[in-house]
Write a protein that holds these residues in place. Structure first.
Motif, PDB file in Angstrom:
ATOM      1  N   GLU A 127     -45.520  -8.949  -1.266  1.00 36.69           N
ATOM      2  CA  GLU A 127     -46.925  -9.352  -1.407  1.00 36.69           C
ATOM      3  C   GLU A 127     -47.602  -9.493  -0.044  1.00 36.69           C
ATOM      4  O   GLU A 127     -48.786  -9.157   0.112  1.00 36.69           O
ATOM      5  N   ARG A 171     -46.169   1.897   6.197  1.00 36.54           N
ATOM      6  CA  ARG A 171     -47.410   1.998   5.427  1.00 36.54           C
ATOM      7  C   ARG A 171     -48.587   2.407   6.317  1.00 36.54           C
ATOM      8  O   ARG A 171     -49.410   3.260   5.945  1.00 36.54           O
ATOM      9  N   GLU A 221     -48.489  -6.018   1.256  1.00 41.68           N
ATOM     10  CA  GLU A 221     -49.685  -5.512   0.572  1.00 41.68           C
ATOM     11  C   GLU A 221     -50.951  -6.171   1.129  1.00 41.68           C
ATOM     12  O   GLU A 221     -51.969  -5.498   1.363  1.00 41.68           O
ATOM     13  N   THR A 222     -50.886  -7.467   1.367  1.00 42.54           N
ATOM     14  CA  THR A 222     -52.059  -8.189   1.868  1.00 42.54           C
ATOM     15  C   THR A 222     -52.417  -7.739   3.280  1.00 42.54           C
ATOM     16  O   THR A 222     -53.601  -7.550   3.596  1.00 42.54           O
ATOM     17  N   GLU A 278     -53.988  -4.246   3.126  1.00 47.34           N
ATOM     18  CA  GLU A 278     -55.318  -4.316   2.507  1.00 47.34           C
ATOM     19  C   GLU A 278     -56.355  -4.886   3.481  1.00 47.34           C
ATOM     20  O   GLU A 278     -57.515  -4.456   3.484  1.00 47.34           O
ATOM     21  N   HIS A 279     -55.954  -5.820   4.314  1.00 48.75           N
ATOM     22  CA  HIS A 279     -56.902  -6.506   5.206  1.00 48.75           C
ATOM     23  C   HIS A 279     -56.729  -6.095   6.666  1.00 48.75           C
ATOM     24  O   HIS A 279     -57.149  -6.822   7.568  1.00 48.75           O
ATOM     25  N   GLU A 280     -56.136  -4.933   6.873  1.00 41.32           N
ATOM     26  CA  GLU A 280     -55.838  -4.495   8.251  1.00 41.32           C
ATOM     27  C   GLU A 280     -57.065  -4.557   9.158  1.00 41.32           C
ATOM     28  O   GLU A 280     -56.999  -5.059  10.285  1.00 41.32           O
ATOM     29  N   GLU A 323     -51.508 -12.162  -4.117  1.00 36.51           N
ATOM     30  CA  GLU A 323     -52.034 -12.165  -5.486  1.00 36.51           C
ATOM     31  C   GLU A 323     -51.851 -13.547  -6.121  1.00 36.51           C
ATOM     32  O   GLU A 323     -50.925 -14.294  -5.785  1.00 36.51           O
TER      33      GLU A 323
END
Length: 445
Positions: A313, A83, A316-317, A320-322, A339
């Motif tokens: 999940e 990703r 994804e987290t 998103e918070h990289e 989530e």
């Protein structure tokens, strides 16, 4: 912090040999292999995870838990690498591509410093100094050493085990890569900052090693000049932590069902709680369509779905918070920030575990028995270290492996040798030593 600096294959204790390695295996794969073939890793097969070591029903021990955490860690690292490389093409072709292997190796090592009998073993070491006979030693050791031993912690002990120069061993300990070592330090601060939760990342004896690693990798220093040392986490710590969180919570549900602590309805409700109604229906239909009539296998299938959901999940987290993670500003764990539905389901699993699993009779029996056994070992071995001139002390000291500095002229070094020796024991070996020292078991009887 930046990825290019954070991922390094430099080895602690062999920095000067960095350019001499010409093998097909990557340095991080060498870390993984070295851990698998190590004695401390093998010993985890005989250390309690949560439940007593198995009789007729096999449940998780430290070894099987660590292998499963390593597998989930590999998936997390590989998925995040894909990703983030898509978002940052400049990372393609760099060591960043190997973060799955790094996280997987760190997951293998994350529990290697845990003493016998799970958390009761940790507590027995701590309370010997805070509540037991060890209290009298406070005035004869340094404040830093006292803080370390009264907060004894398996995570900090794992870092010591991997990096400390034990007698007869090579400088640098296991000679692990800097990034792999940084990835296991879940609480990157000294014991003076442990607070009520009692967690910290490294003993003062290994503080210099962590500083060397942190400086090389560019890990952000959070503490002010002169204040107790605190760093931001290395970003890969979040992945090791997530893999551990996923495995211990979800696998405890499966083990508890096998041991009949949880009913089928309780276990299935906990595992299916991660999914919306239509997804639940799909999972149950798959179980029926594939002819899975064995109730244990049904739980296995639900568990696999829950692990896969949590892994997705957490990826994804993290993505998103990289930037917050790289800035050292991210708060909580990845699980804390997934989530809401999955997060709430995880909390329900935690409550179920606390109410019905960790308070169950098999778990409490192991904690009570293990605590008393460890307390007796601490009393006997510490007394030998404090009074090495006594006849009985000399007999006990002969049992120590040569790697432990039990004959050092320095009291703190001898005390740490006792902690090293006891924390490295398996449950069975600790019981055997206890019985022999108490005269319960003799070779001729």
């Amino acid at each position: 912090m930046n990825w290019q600096q954070l991922i390094s294959n430099k080895r602690l204790g062999q920095e000067h040999r960095q350019t001499e390695m010409h093998e097909e295996r990557s340095e991080f794969k060498r870390d993984y292999d070295r851990l698998v073939f190590s004695a401390p890793f093998r010993r985890m097969q005989n250390k309690t995870q949560v439940f007593p070591l198995p009789g007729s029903i096999f449940v998780h021990n430290r070894l099987t838990h660590s292998l499963e955490v390593s597998t989930v860690g590999m998936s997390l690292g590989n998925d995040i690498a894909r990703r983030l490389i898509a978002l940052h093409p400049e990372l393609r072709g760099t060591l960043f591509e190997e973060i799955g292997t790094i996280v997987s190796a760190a997951c293998l090592a994350h529990d290697m410093g845990n003493p016998p009998f799970g958390h009761s073993g940790e507590k027995a070491i701590q309370t010997f100094f805070t509540e037991g006979k060890g209290q009298e030693l406070r005035s004869v050791v340094s404040p830093e050493f006292w803080s370390d031993i009264t907060h004894f912690e398996g995570n900090a002990n794992a870092f010591r085990l991997l990096t400390h120069h034990f007698q007869g061993r090579r400088a640098g300990g296991f000679l692990m890569t800097y990034t792999m070592l940084a990835s296991i330090v879940k609480y990157p601060f000294v014991s003076e900052l442990a607070g009520d939760h009692g967690k910290f990342g490294f003993f003062h004896s290994e503080l210099g090693s962590y500083q060397t690693i942190a400086n090389e990798l560019g890990i952000r220093l959070l503490s002010a000049p002169g204040a107790p040392l605190r760093y931001a986490r290395h970003p890969l710590v979040y992945l090791v932590e997530a893999a551990d969180d996923i495995c211990y919570e979800i696998m405890d549900i499966e083990d508890s069902h096998k041991l009949k602590i949880l009913t089928l309805d309780e276990a299935s409700e906990a595992l299916l709680g991660f999914f919306a109604p239509d997804q639940r229906a799909h999972i149950l239909k798959r179980i029926k369509d594939e002819g899975i009539t064995d109730v244990n296998e049904q739980i296995v299938y639900m568990r696999a779905c829950a692990v896969n959901k949590l892994e997705h999940e957490c990826v994804e987290t993290f993505v998103e918070h990289e930037q917050e993670i790289l800035n050292g500003e991210f708060r909580g764990s990845l699980i804390d920030n997934i989530e809401p539905q999955a997060r709430d389901a995880y909390k329900r699993c935690m409550k179920l575990s606390y109410d019905k699993i960790y308070q169950s009779k098999p778990v409490l029996d192991v904690e009570l028995g293990g605590y008393k056994l460890m307390e007796t070992l601490m009393e006997t071995l510490v007394d030998a270290a404090v009074n090495p001139q006594r006849f009985h002390s000399r007999q006990i000291i002969r049992r120590f492996s040569s790697q432990y500095e039990i004959n050092s002229p320095d009291l703190q070094t001898r005390l740490m040798a006792v902690i090293d020796y006891i924390s490295g024991m398996t449950d069975v070996f600790a019981l055997d030593i206890y019985q022999k020292m108490c005269g319960i078991s003799l070779p001729i009887v």
